[in-house]
Design a protein around this motif. Structure first.
Motif, PDB file in Angstrom:
ATOM      1  N   TYR A 193      51.385  29.587  48.236  1.00  0.00           N
ATOM      2  CA  TYR A 193      50.817  29.332  49.587  1.00  0.00           C
ATOM      3  C   TYR A 193      50.755  30.220  50.891  1.00  0.00           C
ATOM      4  O   TYR A 193      49.971  30.007  51.792  1.00  0.00           O
ATOM      5  N   ASN A 194      51.007  31.571  50.648  1.00  0.00           N
ATOM      6  CA  ASN A 194      50.800  32.535  51.813  1.00  0.00           C
ATOM      7  C   ASN A 194      50.224  33.950  51.221  1.00  0.00           C
ATOM      8  O   ASN A 194      50.718  34.808  51.841  1.00  0.00           O
ATOM      9  N   SER A 195      49.622  33.730  50.237  1.00  0.00           N
ATOM     10  CA  SER A 195      48.900  34.986  49.505  1.00  0.00           C
ATOM     11  C   SER A 195      47.664  35.278  50.401  1.00  0.00           C
ATOM     12  O   SER A 195      47.134  34.581  51.007  1.00  0.00           O
ATOM     13  N   LYS A 196      47.388  36.629  49.959  1.00  0.00           N
ATOM     14  CA  LYS A 196      46.061  37.087  50.615  1.00  0.00           C
ATOM     15  C   LYS A 196      44.793  35.979  50.102  1.00  0.00           C
ATOM     16  O   LYS A 196      44.030  35.617  50.808  1.00  0.00           O
ATOM     17  N   PHE A 197      44.868  35.592  48.879  1.00  0.00           N
ATOM     18  CA  PHE A 197      43.932  34.771  48.163  1.00  0.00           C
ATOM     19  C   PHE A 197      43.757  33.407  48.936  1.00  0.00           C
ATOM     20  O   PHE A 197      42.640  33.081  49.391  1.00  0.00           O
ATOM     21  N   SER A 198      45.113  32.882  48.971  1.00  0.00           N
ATOM     22  CA  SER A 198      44.963  31.412  49.692  1.00  0.00           C
ATOM     23  C   SER A 198      44.700  31.406  50.985  1.00  0.00           C
ATOM     24  O   SER A 198      44.082  30.522  51.533  1.00  0.00           O
ATOM     25  N   SER A 199      44.806  32.561  51.697  1.00  0.00           N
ATOM     26  CA  SER A 199      44.269  32.683  53.267  1.00  0.00           C
ATOM     27  C   SER A 199      42.903  33.102  53.263  1.00  0.00           C
ATOM     28  O   SER A 199      41.991  32.599  54.248  1.00  0.00           O
ATOM     29  N   LEU A 200      42.364  34.007  52.637  1.00  0.00           N
ATOM     30  CA  LEU A 200      41.016  34.294  52.492  1.00  0.00           C
ATOM     31  C   LEU A 200      39.896  33.089  51.993  1.00  0.00           C
ATOM     32  O   LEU A 200      38.617  33.060  52.511  1.00  0.00           O
ATOM     33  N   VAL A 201      40.182  32.399  51.086  1.00  0.00           N
ATOM     34  CA  VAL A 201      39.512  31.447  50.474  1.00  0.00           C
ATOM     35  C   VAL A 201      38.910  30.348  51.440  1.00  0.00           C
ATOM     36  O   VAL A 201      39.765  30.104  52.416  1.00  0.00           O
ATOM     37  N   LYS A 216      51.613  24.443  54.993  1.00  0.00           N
ATOM     38  CA  LYS A 216      51.854  24.287  56.368  1.00  0.00           C
ATOM     39  C   LYS A 216      52.916  25.135  56.896  1.00  0.00           C
ATOM     40  O   LYS A 216      53.136  26.146  57.927  1.00  0.00           O
ATOM     41  N   HIS A 217      54.199  24.994  56.189  1.00  0.00           N
ATOM     42  CA  HIS A 217      55.482  25.711  56.599  1.00  0.00           C
ATOM     43  C   HIS A 217      55.404  27.340  56.174  1.00  0.00           C
ATOM     44  O   HIS A 217      55.777  28.048  56.853  1.00  0.00           O
ATOM     45  N   TYR A 218      54.677  27.633  54.914  1.00  0.00           N
ATOM     46  CA  TYR A 218      54.718  28.780  54.534  1.00  0.00           C
ATOM     47  C   TYR A 218      53.429  29.749  54.757  1.00  0.00           C
ATOM     48  O   TYR A 218      53.452  31.080  55.148  1.00  0.00           O
ATOM     49  N   SER A 219      52.415  28.981  54.949  1.00  0.00           N
ATOM     50  CA  SER A 219      50.950  29.539  55.228  1.00  0.00           C
ATOM     51  C   SER A 219      51.050  30.515  56.555  1.00  0.00           C
ATOM     52  O   SER A 219      51.521  29.947  57.631  1.00  0.00           O
ATOM     53  N   ARG A 220      50.682  31.851  56.485  1.00  0.00           N
ATOM     54  CA  ARG A 220      50.236  32.321  57.869  1.00  0.00           C
ATOM     55  C   ARG A 220      49.114  31.912  58.808  1.00  0.00           C
ATOM     56  O   ARG A 220      49.162  32.187  59.901  1.00  0.00           O
TER      57      ARG A 220
END
Length: 453
Positions: A193-201, A216-220
């Motif tokens: 939930y906090n990878s670069k991929f999950s953030s960029l998509v 929601k807890h882990y995502s930057r």
């Protein structure tokens, strides 16, 4: 004398410079590692995410005025392809031009890659997809950003399993979409939930509200790009096509059809930090079971696609023993080896034995008996709350005898005391409102790309 003194001074100076160089290199390495673990490094990524969002918003506005929207579905593995129901939605809508893009899985060696490409193409042909293998006449993989010019790009895997031209960073100005290839039951929260991929998509479509809360807890970025859609694989199970040819061997006698689906996470032999895989303990026993109950059951060996490659390592089984074992399953009169997609195999089955992740939830949709083979007594510690609850709807095998009891008493004799548990789990978690996941995904995207009157 002066010359001798000068030589010594030069040696001392050279020695000092070399020490200083090493010291500077060490300091630089430490500084880089410190920056990578700091908020400053996150700020750099946040700036990149903001820039990508700007490009994505520009694309949205452009597409609102477009009558044709090109959609690329990236298929890196046939066994993790879960977009069938979503693809069908886009194909039926006249505005969209969907195409499945078969890309190479390069991290497991050339032989694995070639086998997987054949399985993927076979699946596309069977399902009637509009598809492409993006190669030039010399066999070189080409950049679909140039050749296909997709507007929407669906990723079927978040990991860097293919060539860089098929990674998300090559599609910054496209509307990128991810649906997890499995219904996640593990507790690898930072990775998921906090990878670069999950953030960029541009859009993550998640399985349940529980997954959204974890994100929601882990995502930057506090899961600002997440929508809860349910999982389209449940749609595929519910829209059973009875006219589809069975994946099971034909048999003159009606036998119970059981799937054995061992995972690849053998403790100590992979880097996932998961240790679910109980394959080594049950491998020979499952062949014995198939032969012992030859007149009563059919047994399909459905290993995780990475298991074979792992077993071929010399520190495990090696190539010869692994190949012989897989061949044994192909040659059994009441057995079979299944390497590719598995939807129809599941639909036509009577029971599942496994130590997988996603299967522990997916198979519950079919409400057939399901047995989990434990690699250790406290394996639930590796699960999230959904996984822990799913296991309550399983029969459990802590030893070989438990597997045989399950086959004799539950599958063959039909004694199924925890059937109600499966029904309750299904009603609670698997699209409880009865809505279609693929329908939700399509309508959400269509709404975003519709011109406002």
């Amino acid at each position: 004398m002066g010359s001798y003194k000068l030589k010594n001074q030069l040696k001392l100076w050279t020695f000092s410079v070399n020490i200083l160089k090493r010291l500077i290199i060490q300091i630089c390495h430490r500084l880089i590692n410190t920056i990578k673990g700091s908020k400053f490094y996150d700020r750099r990524l946040i700036r990149k995410i903001i820039k990508v969002r700007e490009l994505q918003n520009i694309r949205i506005e452009e597409l609102k005025n477009s009558y044709k929207v090109k959609v690329g579905f990236m298929m890196v593995s046939s066994s993790t392809w879960k977009y069938d129901a979503v693809y069908q939605k886009f194909e039926k809508a006249g505005r969209y031009k969907p195409k499945v893009v078969i890309i190479p899985l390069i991290t497991k060696g050339r032989e694995y890659c070639e086998d997987e490409l054949k399985l993927s193409e076979s699946l596309c042909v069977k399902n009637g997809y509009n598809y492409v293998l993006p190669m030039d006449k010399n066999g070189k993989w080409t950049d679909i950003k140039i050749s296909l010019k997709p507007d929407l790009v669906f990723f079927s895997n978040p990991n860097a399993l293919s060539l860089p031209i098929y990674h998300i960073e090559n599609f910054k100005d496209c509307l990128t979409i991810y649906l997890p290839y499995s219904i996640r039951v593990d507790n690898l929260s930072e990775y998921s939930y906090n990878s670069k991929f999950s953030s960029l998509v541009w859009r993550n479509y998640y399985e349940t509200k529980l997954h959204f809360e974890i994100a929601k807890h882990y995502s930057r970025i506090k899961a600002e790009n997440v929508k809860v859609s349910g999982h389209p694989v449940i749609d595929t199970f519910r829209n059973q096509n009875l006219s589809v040819e069975s994946q099971w061997k034909s048999s003159k006698i009606r036998k119970k059809k059981i799937i054995w689906a061992p995972h690849w996470t053998i403790p100590g032999f992979q880097a996932t930090n998961l240790d679910w895989g109980a394959f080594l303990f049950y491998a020979d026993f499952m062949l014995e079971i198939a032969q012992k109950y030859v007149s009563e059951i059919q047994l399909a060996f459905k290993p995780h696609p990475f298991l074979e490659n792992l077993l071929k390592k010399e520190e495990l089984w090696g190539i010869e023993k692994t190949s012989e074992y897989y061949k044994n399953w192909e040659e059994l009169s009441n057995g079979q080896l299944e390497k590719g997609e598995y939807i129809q195999l599941f639909i036509d089955s009577d029971a599942l034995i496994h130590d997988s992740g996603s299967f522990s939830v997916e198979y519950l949709e079919l409400n057939m008996p399901i047995l989990y083979t434990k690699s250790r007594y406290n394996v639930e510690e590796s699960f999230n709350d959904l996984g822990k609850e799913a296991i309550q709807s399983h029969y459990i095998a802590n030893e070989k005898k438990d597997i045989e009891d399950f086959i004799k008493n539950v599958v063959i004799s039909g004694e199924d005391p925890i059937k109600e548990n499966r029904v309750n789990f299904r009603n609670k978690h698997l699209n409880p409102d009865g809505k279609s996941s693929s329908d939700f995904i399509f309508k959400d995207i269509e709404q975003m790309l519709s011109k406002k009157e």
